[in-house]
Enzyme design. Structure first.
Site, PDB file in Angstrom:
ATOM      1  N   GLY A 280     -76.815  -3.287 -24.997  1.00 41.69           N
ATOM      2  CA  GLY A 280     -77.870  -4.301 -24.984  1.00 41.69           C
ATOM      3  C   GLY A 280     -78.664  -4.222 -23.700  1.00 41.69           C
ATOM      4  N   LEU A 281     -79.730  -4.976 -23.662  1.00 41.01           N
ATOM      5  CA  LEU A 281     -80.647  -4.929 -22.518  1.00 41.01           C
ATOM      6  C   LEU A 281     -80.005  -5.477 -21.249  1.00 41.01           C
ATOM      7  CD1 LEU A 281     -83.948  -6.182 -24.229  1.00 41.01           C
ATOM      8  CD2 LEU A 281     -83.345  -3.834 -23.613  1.00 41.01           C
ATOM      9  N   SER A 282     -80.578  -5.110 -20.132  1.00 41.21           N
ATOM     10  CA  SER A 282     -80.146  -5.652 -18.844  1.00 41.21           C
ATOM     11  C   SER A 282     -80.239  -7.176 -18.871  1.00 41.21           C
ATOM     12  CB  SER A 282     -81.058  -5.091 -17.748  1.00 41.21           C
ATOM     13  OG  SER A 282     -80.747  -5.644 -16.499  1.00 41.21           O
ATOM     14  N   GLY A 283     -79.212  -7.830 -18.402  1.00 44.39           N
ATOM     15  CA  GLY A 283     -79.222  -9.296 -18.347  1.00 44.39           C
ATOM     16  C   GLY A 283     -78.821  -9.983 -19.638  1.00 44.39           C
ATOM     17  N   ALA A 284     -78.521  -9.205 -20.680  1.00 43.63           N
ATOM     18  CA  ALA A 284     -78.179  -9.824 -21.966  1.00 43.63           C
ATOM     19  C   ALA A 284     -76.798 -10.482 -21.935  1.00 43.63           C
ATOM     20  CB  ALA A 284     -78.245  -8.794 -23.091  1.00 43.63           C
ATOM     21  N   GLY A 285     -75.952 -10.061 -20.997  1.00 48.27           N
ATOM     22  CA  GLY A 285     -74.631 -10.677 -20.884  1.00 48.27           C
ATOM     23  C   GLY A 285     -73.463  -9.722 -21.108  1.00 48.27           C
ATOM     24  N   LYS A 286     -73.726  -8.416 -21.049  1.00 50.52           N
ATOM     25  CA  LYS A 286     -72.670  -7.426 -21.310  1.00 50.52           C
ATOM     26  C   LYS A 286     -71.494  -7.559 -20.333  1.00 50.52           C
ATOM     27  CE  LYS A 286     -75.453  -3.894 -20.834  1.00 50.52           C
ATOM     28  NZ  LYS A 286     -76.660  -4.698 -20.478  1.00 50.52           N
ATOM     29  N   SER A 287     -71.780  -7.603 -19.052  1.00 53.93           N
ATOM     30  CA  SER A 287     -70.700  -7.638 -18.055  1.00 53.93           C
ATOM     31  C   SER A 287     -69.891  -8.931 -18.155  1.00 53.93           C
ATOM     32  CB  SER A 287     -71.269  -7.513 -16.636  1.00 53.93           C
ATOM     33  OG  SER A 287     -71.930  -6.282 -16.498  1.00 53.93           O
TER      34      SER A 287
ATOM     35  N   SER B 248     -76.896   1.706 -22.794  1.00 55.25           N
ATOM     36  CA  SER B 248     -76.803   2.739 -23.855  1.00 55.25           C
ATOM     37  C   SER B 248     -77.856   2.536 -24.935  1.00 55.25           C
ATOM     38  CB  SER B 248     -75.384   2.768 -24.457  1.00 55.25           C
ATOM     39  OG  SER B 248     -74.815   1.486 -24.604  1.00 55.25           O
TER      40      SER B 248
END
Lengths: 177, 177
Positions: A11-18, A85
């Site tokens: 997903g996009l940067s800042g979407a909440g992956k981490s 990715s």
């Protein structure tokens, strides 16, 4: 020892992956599973120094992390990857490399991300100060058939993690033996 | 779960690193330990595509493999690395990254290796067809205090593996709990 699995957060940067990666790791460790997080920034330092953000370099980075994920899985460790990715074909390759692969699309609308802008990166990307920025000046190809979708603008982290755990449980992968 | 350890086989091309790695892996697996071999050639494909043979690129390759070794060790897996890894300072860095690090110097005199020349690489290197070839046109810095030395021109593979196992046993790392 049971084979591990890989939860791949795209997903996009800042979407909440981490954030989801960390909460999911805690939940799995509480269930007694060994877990390793492969987070974009850490990975870029340790595995992919020197790679840039062209499609080719991004693909190399993603496949390299995928290789490490399957290596850990082979020895019973759960891998959680949190990487933008952006390319569909590269994620499809991961699926062929990793026997137990769970694609999780971590999604929030671009306007929400631009408003959040936790790291101040969207502002810079929109001002043209960062090039090859996914979602602004570089493509992102959303998954077509992800195992799980988390809409982080509409659900809490616990709800997102709950969805992923439900999927893993349905596969029978949450019991240790 | 007990922490794993890394057996790092360093030495010139053709000295016997891969052969010892495989025999050692079998011996450890027979004792019930989970093992992963990280062999130079495989690693160059999966982790280090694009890196060359300058000191900087070699160091990046070695440290990257070291990072994967400690990741596996953390989860109880034994890592066996078979890489030329010619530079002393880089191997010293590995030692600081990997809590249980066993440096094994796989040695045979250069003239023996030139005579063996299983892959035909020495012939090419001596003819100047391969540049940056360790031992011929690129330096190799032998370990000063390796945990084990295997003289592969004077001992069998079983004897070499026996020496390494004896060291590991003395550390108490061969029992599973």
């Amino acid at each position: 020892m049971a084979q591990g699995f890989t939860v791949w957060l795209t997903g996009l940067s800042g979407a909440g992956k981490s954030t989801i990666a960390q909460a999911l790791a805690r939940a799995l460790e509480e269930r007694g599973l060994p877990v390793e997080i492969l987070d974009g920034d850490v990975v870029r330092q340790n595995l992919s120094k020197g790679l840039g953000f062209s499609k080719e370099d991004r693909d190399t980075n993603v496949l390299r992390v995928g290789w490490v994920c399957q290596l850990l899985n082979k020895h019973g460790v759960v891998s959680i990857a949190a990487l933008i990715s952006p390319y569909r074909d590269t994620r499809a390759k991961l699926r062929t490399m990793i026997p137990r692969f769970v694609e999780v699309y971590v999604h929030a609308p671009l306007e929400v991300l631009i408003e959040r802008d936790v790291k101040g990166l969207y502002k810079k990307a929109l001002a043209g100060e960062i090039s090859n920025f996914t979602g602004i000046s570089d493509p992102y190809e959303p998954p077509e058939n992800p195992e799980v979708v988390c809409h982080t603008h509409e659900e809490t982290v616990e709800e997102s993690v709950g969805k992923i755990l439900a999927y893993l449980d349905a596969q029978g992968w949450l019991s240790q033996d």
